[in-house]
Design a protein around this motif. Sequence first.
Motif, mmCIF file in Angstrom:
data_model
loop_
_atom_site.group_PDB
_atom_site.id
_atom_site.type_symbol
_atom_site.label_atom_id
_atom_site.label_comp_id
_atom_site.label_asym_id
_atom_site.label_seq_id
_atom_site.Cartn_x
_atom_site.Cartn_y
_atom_site.Cartn_z
ATOM 1 N N LEU A 1 7.829 -31.508 -21.673
ATOM 2 C CA LEU A 1 7.801 -32.458 -22.780
ATOM 3 C C LEU A 1 8.697 -32.050 -23.944
ATOM 4 O O LEU A 1 8.751 -32.763 -24.950
ATOM 5 C CB LEU A 1 6.354 -32.624 -23.298
ATOM 6 N N ASP A 2 9.367 -30.917 -23.813
ATOM 7 C CA ASP A 2 10.282 -30.432 -24.852
ATOM 8 C C ASP A 2 9.554 -30.239 -26.191
ATOM 9 O O ASP A 2 10.059 -30.581 -27.264
ATOM 10 C CB ASP A 2 11.460 -31.401 -25.024
ATOM 11 N N ILE A 3 8.343 -29.700 -26.137
ATOM 12 C CA ILE A 3 7.592 -29.357 -27.344
ATOM 13 C C ILE A 3 7.770 -27.861 -27.569
ATOM 14 O O ILE A 3 7.410 -27.042 -26.732
ATOM 15 C CB ILE A 3 6.100 -29.713 -27.181
ATOM 16 N N SER A 4 8.320 -27.487 -28.717
ATOM 17 C CA SER A 4 8.659 -26.087 -28.976
ATOM 18 C C SER A 4 7.397 -25.264 -29.194
ATOM 19 O O SER A 4 6.329 -25.782 -29.531
ATOM 20 C CB SER A 4 9.557 -25.984 -30.202
ATOM 21 N N TYR A 5 7.552 -23.944 -29.038
ATOM 22 C CA TYR A 5 6.438 -23.033 -29.263
ATOM 23 C C TYR A 5 5.991 -23.061 -30.731
ATOM 24 O O TYR A 5 4.791 -22.980 -31.022
ATOM 25 C CB TYR A 5 6.832 -21.610 -28.869
ATOM 26 N N GLN A 6 6.959 -23.172 -31.632
ATOM 27 C CA GLN A 6 6.610 -23.197 -33.055
ATOM 28 C C GLN A 6 5.772 -24.426 -33.392
ATOM 29 O O GLN A 6 4.775 -24.330 -34.119
ATOM 30 C CB GLN A 6 7.893 -23.177 -33.897
ATOM 31 N N GLN A 7 6.142 -25.572 -32.858
ATOM 32 C CA GLN A 7 5.368 -26.783 -33.103
ATOM 33 C C GLN A 7 3.961 -26.658 -32.523
ATOM 34 O O GLN A 7 2.976 -27.111 -33.123
ATOM 35 C CB GLN A 7 6.096 -27.977 -32.488
ATOM 36 N N PHE A 8 3.849 -26.029 -31.383
ATOM 37 C CA PHE A 8 2.544 -25.831 -30.746
ATOM 38 C C PHE A 8 1.652 -24.964 -31.625
ATOM 39 O O PHE A 8 0.480 -25.293 -31.872
ATOM 40 C CB PHE A 8 2.753 -25.168 -29.377
ATOM 41 N N PHE A 9 2.202 -23.819 -32.116
ATOM 42 C CA PHE A 9 1.414 -22.911 -32.949
ATOM 43 C C PHE A 9 1.004 -23.561 -34.265
ATOM 44 O O PHE A 9 -0.107 -23.349 -34.758
ATOM 45 C CB PHE A 9 2.208 -21.629 -33.221
ATOM 46 N N LEU A 10 1.868 -24.360 -34.847
ATOM 47 C CA LEU A 10 1.563 -24.956 -36.145
ATOM 48 C C LEU A 10 0.531 -26.073 -36.034
ATOM 49 O O LEU A 10 -0.253 -26.287 -36.972
ATOM 50 C CB LEU A 10 2.851 -25.487 -36.779
ATOM 51 N N LYS A 11 0.492 -26.776 -34.928
ATOM 52 C CA LYS A 11 -0.396 -27.927 -34.810
ATOM 53 C C LYS A 11 -1.780 -27.567 -34.284
ATOM 54 O O LYS A 11 -2.754 -28.283 -34.561
ATOM 55 C CB LYS A 11 0.244 -28.982 -33.893
ATOM 56 N N ILE A 12 -1.933 -26.462 -33.555
ATOM 57 C CA ILE A 12 -3.227 -26.111 -32.964
ATOM 58 C C ILE A 12 -4.324 -25.950 -34.020
ATOM 59 O O ILE A 12 -5.436 -26.468 -33.853
ATOM 60 C CB ILE A 12 -3.100 -24.847 -32.081
ATOM 61 N N PRO A 13 -4.119 -25.253 -35.143
ATOM 62 C CA PRO A 13 -5.208 -25.156 -36.145
ATOM 63 C C PRO A 13 -5.634 -26.504 -36.709
ATOM 64 O O PRO A 13 -6.785 -26.651 -37.136
ATOM 65 C CB PRO A 13 -4.595 -24.264 -37.233
ATOM 66 N N ASP A 14 -4.762 -27.489 -36.719
ATOM 67 C CA ASP A 14 -5.122 -28.797 -37.256
ATOM 68 C C ASP A 14 -5.952 -29.624 -36.273
ATOM 69 O O ASP A 14 -6.824 -30.391 -36.695
ATOM 70 C CB ASP A 14 -3.852 -29.572 -37.634
ATOM 71 N N VAL A 15 -5.675 -29.488 -34.992
ATOM 72 C CA VAL A 15 -6.352 -30.333 -33.990
ATOM 73 C C VAL A 15 -7.588 -29.662 -33.396
ATOM 74 O O VAL A 15 -8.409 -30.334 -32.770
ATOM 75 C CB VAL A 15 -5.366 -30.719 -32.865
ATOM 76 N N VAL A 16 -7.713 -28.350 -33.585
ATOM 77 C CA VAL A 16 -8.866 -27.611 -33.043
ATOM 78 C C VAL A 16 -9.600 -26.955 -34.210
ATOM 79 O O VAL A 16 -9.180 -25.909 -34.696
ATOM 80 C CB VAL A 16 -8.434 -26.549 -32.008
ATOM 81 N N PRO A 17 -10.707 -27.540 -34.666
ATOM 82 C CA PRO A 17 -11.476 -26.912 -35.755
ATOM 83 C C PRO A 17 -11.986 -25.534 -35.354
ATOM 84 O O PRO A 17 -12.206 -25.235 -34.173
ATOM 85 C CB PRO A 17 -12.624 -27.896 -35.983
ATOM 86 N N LEU A 18 -12.184 -24.685 -36.359
ATOM 87 C CA LEU A 18 -12.560 -23.290 -36.100
ATOM 88 C C LEU A 18 -13.921 -23.170 -35.419
ATOM 89 O O LEU A 18 -14.178 -22.203 -34.702
ATOM 90 C CB LEU A 18 -12.567 -22.514 -37.420
ATOM 91 N N VAL A 19 -14.790 -24.165 -35.612
ATOM 92 C CA VAL A 19 -16.115 -24.080 -35.029
ATOM 93 C C VAL A 19 -16.058 -24.081 -33.505
ATOM 94 O O VAL A 19 -16.951 -23.528 -32.836
ATOM 95 C CB VAL A 19 -16.992 -25.250 -35.544
ATOM 96 N N ASN A 20 -15.011 -24.658 -32.913
ATOM 97 C CA ASN A 20 -14.860 -24.620 -31.456
ATOM 98 C C ASN A 20 -14.667 -23.200 -30.951
ATOM 99 O O ASN A 20 -15.132 -22.856 -29.856
ATOM 100 C CB ASN A 20 -13.679 -25.497 -31.033
ATOM 101 N N VAL A 21 -13.990 -22.387 -31.737
ATOM 102 C CA VAL A 21 -13.812 -20.979 -31.344
ATOM 103 C C VAL A 21 -15.164 -20.275 -31.303
ATOM 104 O O VAL A 21 -15.472 -19.526 -30.361
ATOM 105 C CB VAL A 21 -12.842 -20.283 -32.316
ATOM 106 N N PHE A 22 -15.999 -20.527 -32.314
ATOM 107 C CA PHE A 22 -17.306 -19.882 -32.349
ATOM 108 C C PHE A 22 -18.218 -20.400 -31.233
ATOM 109 O O PHE A 22 -19.017 -19.636 -30.677
ATOM 110 C CB PHE A 22 -17.950 -20.106 -33.711
ATOM 111 N N ILE A 23 -18.098 -21.685 -30.914
ATOM 112 C CA ILE A 23 -18.885 -22.214 -29.793
ATOM 113 C C ILE A 23 -18.481 -21.531 -28.490
ATOM 114 O O ILE A 23 -19.331 -21.140 -27.677
ATOM 115 C CB ILE A 23 -18.721 -23.745 -29.694
ATOM 116 N N GLY A 24 -17.182 -21.381 -28.275
ATOM 117 C CA GLY A 24 -16.710 -20.710 -27.059
ATOM 118 C C GLY A 24 -17.154 -19.269 -26.987
ATOM 119 O O GLY A 24 -17.593 -18.792 -25.930
ATOM 120 N N LEU A 25 -17.083 -18.538 -28.115
ATOM 121 C CA LEU A 25 -17.512 -17.134 -28.108
ATOM 122 C C LEU A 25 -19.024 -17.021 -27.930
ATOM 123 O O LEU A 25 -19.510 -16.120 -27.235
ATOM 124 C CB LEU A 25 -17.076 -16.462 -29.410
ATOM 125 N N GLY A 26 -19.762 -17.938 -28.550
ATOM 126 C CA GLY A 26 -21.223 -17.886 -28.418
ATOM 127 C C GLY A 26 -21.685 -18.152 -27.004
ATOM 128 O O GLY A 26 -22.550 -17.432 -26.470
#
Length: 379
Positions: free
Chosen positions: A295-320
Motif C-alpha cells: 500500500l506504499d504506507i511508510s514506516y514513519q506514517q505507521f508509527f505516528l498514526k498508531i497512538p491515535d488509532v489505538v488507545p492506551l487502554v488496549n495495551v493494558f487489556i492485552g497485558l492483563g
Amino acid sequence: MTDKQSSPDNPPLFEILAQQGGPSCVKLSGDWNIRSLVKSPDLRGKISKNAKLKTLQWDLRSIDVLDSASALILWQAWGGQVPTALQLKPEHQRLFDLWQAQVLPVVEPPASHFSLFFSYTQQLLLGFWGQLLNVVGLLGQLLLDLAYLLVHPREIPRAEISITIYDAGVRALGITALVGFLIGIVLSYLSALQLKTFGAEIYIIDILGLSIIRELGPLLAAILVAGRSGSAMTAQLGIMRVTEELDALSAMGISHSLRLILPKVAALVIVMPLLSAWTSAAALIGGMFSAQNTLDISYQQFFLKIPDVVPLVNVFIGLGKSAVFGLMIALIACHFGFRIKPNTESLGNETTNSVVAAITVVIMVDAVFAILFMGVGMP
C-alpha cells in the motif's frame, strides 16, 4: 425308541422307555464322552428336544463313561438345573455338582444408542467437574502458599522462578517473534486486498493496531507457550512421578505446591505479558513491512498514526489478559502433571491432554475478556 450307532467302542445310546401308570423315562447308556458324541451328532438334538418335557424321568445309571463336556451338554439342555426325577451313579454326581456350583455369566442385552450416549455424556460431565474442582483446589493451595511467603519471605523459591522464567520466556523469544512477524505479514496482506477495493488503504493501521495489540499478540503468545512450555511442565512433573522423585519430596517434607507449582505459576504470570508485548511488536513490524510494500504506507506514517488509532487502554487489556493466560496455563500444566501415573503411556496421554486443555481454556478466557471489555478502548 432306541438310537444305536455302529462303533468299535461302546457307543452312547438314547432310549425312551414307556412306563405303565407313570411318566416316560429317558435312559442313557454306553460311553458318553466328547469323542463318542462327535460320532453321533444327532444325539444332542434329541436330548434338547426331550429335555423340554418336564414330566420325563432321566436314568443315567447305565452310563459307563461320562466326561465333563457331556455333563455340560446335559446340564445346558436341562436349563441349568438338575431334573427332579434323576437317577445316576454317585461318581457321576460330582460332575453335575461342579457345574451347579459355578455361576455362568449372564449376557446382558445390548444397550440402546440413546443410553450409550447418555452414559458417555454423564461420564464426560462428571470427569470435567472433577478436574475443575482439582484446578480450583490447586488455586486455593496457591493462595495459601502466597500468604505463607508473605510471612516468610526468605523461603521464596527464587532459583526455581528464575529458571522457569528463562525456560518459558527467554528461550521462547525466537519462535514468538517469528510467528508474530509472519502473522503480521499475512494479516496486513489480506487486509490490503480488501481495503484497496474501497480506497481505504490508510485504515490498515487501525486494523493491525487493534487486532494485534488487543487480541492476536496475547493470544498467539499464549498458544505458543501452552504448546511449548505447558507441555514441558507437564512432562517434567510426569517424569518426577515415574522416577518417584515426588514421593521422595513428600518423604522429606517438602511441599509440592510451594516448590513445584508456585514457581511455574509465578514465572508464567511474569513472562506472559512480556512475551505478549514482544509478539505484538514483531507482528506490527511484519504488518508495517507488508503495508509499505503493498500500500506504499511508510514506516514513519505507521508509527505516528498508531497512538491515535489505538488507545492506551488496549495495551493494558492485552497485558492483563496475558497474565491471566499465564496463570491458567501453569495451573492446567501442573494439574495434568500430577495426574500422570508411573508409566510411559499415561505420560504421553496426560501431556497431550494438558496442551489441548490449556489452548482451549486460553481461547475461552479470551472470549470472556472480549465480551467484558467490548466497549472499552475503542477509538
